[in-house]
Design a protein around this motif. Structure first.
Motif, PDB file in Angstrom:
ATOM      1  N   ARG A 164      -6.310 -18.655   9.295  1.00  0.00           N
ATOM      2  CA  ARG A 164      -4.949 -18.363   8.859  1.00  0.00           C
ATOM      3  C   ARG A 164      -4.304 -17.345   9.788  1.00  0.00           C
ATOM      4  O   ARG A 164      -4.941 -16.404  10.228  1.00  0.00           O
ATOM      5  CB  ARG A 164      -4.958 -17.819   7.422  1.00  0.00           C
ATOM      6  N   LYS A 165      -3.025 -17.544  10.053  1.00  0.00           N
ATOM      7  CA  LYS A 165      -2.291 -16.658  10.937  1.00  0.00           C
ATOM      8  C   LYS A 165      -2.086 -15.300  10.281  1.00  0.00           C
ATOM      9  O   LYS A 165      -1.767 -15.218   9.089  1.00  0.00           O
ATOM     10  CB  LYS A 165      -0.935 -17.272  11.284  1.00  0.00           C
ATOM     11  N   VAL A 166      -2.265 -14.237  11.054  1.00  0.00           N
ATOM     12  CA  VAL A 166      -2.070 -12.883  10.548  1.00  0.00           C
ATOM     13  C   VAL A 166      -0.586 -12.528  10.681  1.00  0.00           C
ATOM     14  O   VAL A 166      -0.034 -12.541  11.773  1.00  0.00           O
ATOM     15  CB  VAL A 166      -2.923 -11.869  11.326  1.00  0.00           C
ATOM     16  N   THR A 167       0.047 -12.220   9.557  1.00  0.00           N
ATOM     17  CA  THR A 167       1.457 -11.852   9.543  1.00  0.00           C
ATOM     18  C   THR A 167       1.656 -10.604   8.690  1.00  0.00           C
ATOM     19  O   THR A 167       0.793 -10.242   7.889  1.00  0.00           O
ATOM     20  CB  THR A 167       2.316 -12.990   8.963  1.00  0.00           C
ATOM     21  N   THR A 168       2.823  -9.976   8.861  1.00  0.00           N
ATOM     22  CA  THR A 168       3.149  -8.822   8.035  1.00  0.00           C
ATOM     23  C   THR A 168       3.191  -9.209   6.562  1.00  0.00           C
ATOM     24  O   THR A 168       2.714  -8.468   5.694  1.00  0.00           O
ATOM     25  CB  THR A 168       4.502  -8.232   8.457  1.00  0.00           C
ATOM     26  N   ALA A 169       3.760 -10.369   6.272  1.00  0.00           N
ATOM     27  CA  ALA A 169       3.839 -10.830   4.886  1.00  0.00           C
ATOM     28  C   ALA A 169       2.452 -10.968   4.272  1.00  0.00           C
ATOM     29  O   ALA A 169       2.237 -10.635   3.097  1.00  0.00           O
ATOM     30  CB  ALA A 169       4.590 -12.152   4.810  1.00  0.00           C
ATOM     31  N   ARG A 170       1.503 -11.443   5.063  1.00  0.00           N
ATOM     32  CA  ARG A 170       0.138 -11.589   4.541  1.00  0.00           C
ATOM     33  C   ARG A 170      -0.484 -10.223   4.263  1.00  0.00           C
ATOM     34  O   ARG A 170      -1.169 -10.024   3.256  1.00  0.00           O
ATOM     35  CB  ARG A 170      -0.719 -12.383   5.524  1.00  0.00           C
ATOM     36  N   TYR A 171      -0.241  -9.251   5.141  1.00  0.00           N
ATOM     37  CA  TYR A 171      -0.713  -7.895   4.898  1.00  0.00           C
ATOM     38  C   TYR A 171      -0.149  -7.351   3.589  1.00  0.00           C
ATOM     39  O   TYR A 171      -0.872  -6.765   2.774  1.00  0.00           O
ATOM     40  CB  TYR A 171      -0.300  -6.969   6.047  1.00  0.00           C
ATOM     41  N   VAL A 172       1.158  -7.512   3.407  1.00  0.00           N
ATOM     42  CA  VAL A 172       1.798  -6.987   2.204  1.00  0.00           C
ATOM     43  C   VAL A 172       1.236  -7.648   0.957  1.00  0.00           C
ATOM     44  O   VAL A 172       0.944  -6.975  -0.051  1.00  0.00           O
ATOM     45  CB  VAL A 172       3.326  -7.172   2.288  1.00  0.00           C
ATOM     46  N   ARG A 173       1.072  -8.970   0.978  1.00  0.00           N
ATOM     47  CA  ARG A 173       0.523  -9.675  -0.191  1.00  0.00           C
ATOM     48  C   ARG A 173      -0.868  -9.170  -0.531  1.00  0.00           C
ATOM     49  O   ARG A 173      -1.186  -8.927  -1.704  1.00  0.00           O
ATOM     50  CB  ARG A 173       0.493 -11.183   0.073  1.00  0.00           C
ATOM     51  N   HIS A 174      -1.703  -9.004   0.482  1.00  0.00           N
ATOM     52  CA  HIS A 174      -3.057  -8.506   0.225  1.00  0.00           C
ATOM     53  C   HIS A 174      -3.021  -7.072  -0.306  1.00  0.00           C
ATOM     54  O   HIS A 174      -3.806  -6.712  -1.198  1.00  0.00           O
ATOM     55  CB  HIS A 174      -3.898  -8.567   1.501  1.00  0.00           C
ATOM     56  N   ALA A 175      -2.123  -6.245   0.226  1.00  0.00           N
ATOM     57  CA  ALA A 175      -2.032  -4.858  -0.232  1.00  0.00           C
ATOM     58  C   ALA A 175      -1.628  -4.802  -1.698  1.00  0.00           C
ATOM     59  O   ALA A 175      -2.205  -4.039  -2.492  1.00  0.00           O
ATOM     60  CB  ALA A 175      -1.036  -4.088   0.632  1.00  0.00           C
ATOM     61  N   VAL A 176      -0.626  -5.595  -2.085  1.00  0.00           N
ATOM     62  CA  VAL A 176      -0.176  -5.603  -3.478  1.00  0.00           C
ATOM     63  C   VAL A 176      -1.281  -6.124  -4.393  1.00  0.00           C
ATOM     64  O   VAL A 176      -1.550  -5.559  -5.467  1.00  0.00           O
ATOM     65  CB  VAL A 176       1.101  -6.462  -3.615  1.00  0.00           C
ATOM     66  N   THR A 177      -1.941  -7.191  -3.961  1.00  0.00           N
ATOM     67  CA  THR A 177      -3.022  -7.765  -4.771  1.00  0.00           C
ATOM     68  C   THR A 177      -4.147  -6.764  -4.976  1.00  0.00           C
ATOM     69  O   THR A 177      -4.635  -6.567  -6.097  1.00  0.00           O
ATOM     70  CB  THR A 177      -3.571  -9.036  -4.090  1.00  0.00           C
ATOM     71  N   ARG A 178      -4.569  -6.104  -3.880  1.00  0.00           N
ATOM     72  CA  ARG A 178      -5.679  -5.150  -3.977  1.00  0.00           C
ATOM     73  C   ARG A 178      -5.281  -3.922  -4.805  1.00  0.00           C
ATOM     74  O   ARG A 178      -6.088  -3.370  -5.541  1.00  0.00           O
ATOM     75  CB  ARG A 178      -6.134  -4.713  -2.576  1.00  0.00           C
TER      76      ARG A 178
END
Length: 316
Positions: A164-178
């Motif tokens: 999967r491509k690493v994007t800012t949106a993916r970082y944010v989603r993981h941060a909120v989830t964690r």
């Protein structure tokens, strides 16, 4: 001037055509050798060889992980050392998703523009000696952390391994989830800062070597505005996971001239070291690289240890 260009061909924003243009531009001014990384740790191996071969400059083309490997290859595992005048200078041409270190050095996010900045600095003999952070046998250039951000880095590593491509949106989603997944957990960490009593009840802690701590696209995130490549380390730690005070602090982090402050925030911008003890194993990351679980980590500032080729760093 002899230079080794270390390229991570799997970095997020690199392309074969872009790498060829970069090498062509550098060859116009430097006696250039190009090496592509093929496995984890390869950049560190190449950096050690560059030192042994007497290279004048090592140019990193990749993300923050590639830069971190090169720095660790040049400096070795121990923080108990002084600046070595025989070390090659480090130059960086961004090629990753965040490129925090390169951007903190004042380099353009565009690889060709950054190459021009590096070549101009070399032509003018302009370099800067910076301090670095060290923990757990590893150097870090801009940040390290225990808890939340380490969990996000672990999740991103897994996503990358799945293609999967690493994007800012993916970082944010993981941060909120964690963040929400950990809300019911008891605080794990106790911090020990010089000259202070131990600080218990900490949920997660960021340790910075510069400011900004990271970026959200073009927006810098300042956890410790008073921390730079010429100061000690910055510590930013939260003693709550309640949503309302956490959001207030997040807004401060994104402010242009914010000075994060909260009754639930432990913050110091210029310290020589900090020790963290965990009541149960907790994740550790350095420069976005997840290292695994730890129960005790000491973070140390090592001043004036590495020469970098760049415009004047933003955090000086």
């Amino acid at each position: 001037m002899r230079a080794l260009l270390i390229v991570n061909p799997n970095a997020t924003t690199t392309t074969p055509a872009g790498r060829d243009r970069l090498a062509h531009a550098l060859r116009g001014r430097l006696t250039l050798t190009v090496a592509h990384t093929t496995h984890r740790g390869h950049a560190a191996e190449l950096a050690r060889s560059a030192h042994g071969d007497g290279m004048d400059v090592v140019v990193a083309h990749g993300g923050d992980g590639t830069v971190n490997e090169i720095v660790n290859g040049l400096l070795g595992p121990s923080p108990n050392r002084s600046a070595d005048p025989t070390l090659p200078r480090l130059a960086v041409v961004p090629g990753g998703s965040a490129n925090v270190f390169a951007r903190s050095l004042g380099l353009s996010a565009d690889p060709l523009e950054a190459t021009g900045q590096v070549l101009e600095s070399l032509r003018e003999g302009r370099s800067t000696r910076i301090g670095l952070g060290h923990c757990d046998g590893r150097w870090f250039t801009f940040n390290a952390g225990l808890g939340l951000d380490a969990q996000v880095c672990e999740a991103i590593d897994l996503s990358r391994a799945e293609g999967r491509k690493v994007t800012t949106a993916r970082y944010v989603r993981h941060a909120v989830t964690r963040f929400f997944a950990a809300k019911r957990d008891e605080p794990t960490l106790t911090l020990e800062l010089p000259g202070s009593d131990p600080i218990p009840g900490v949920h997660y802690a960021f340790v910075s070597n510069s400011s900004p701590w990271t970026y959200l696209e073009s927006r810098p995130v300042h956890t410790n505005p008073g921390t730079s490549f010429t100061t000690g380390l910055g510590v930013f730690a939260m003693t709550t996971t309640r949503v309302s005070p956490s959001l207030r602090v997040v807004r401060q982090l994104l402010a242009t001239r914010g000075e994060p402050a909260s009754p639930y925030l432990v913050r110091a911008d210029d310290i020589a070291c900090v020790r963290a003890r965990a009541s149960r194993p907790i994740g550790l990351q350095v420069d976005g690289d997840y290292l695994g679980l730890r129960t005790e980590v000491e973070f140390v500032a090592v001043p004036s240890i590495l020469d970098v080729v760049a415009p004047r760093p933003q955090s000086l």
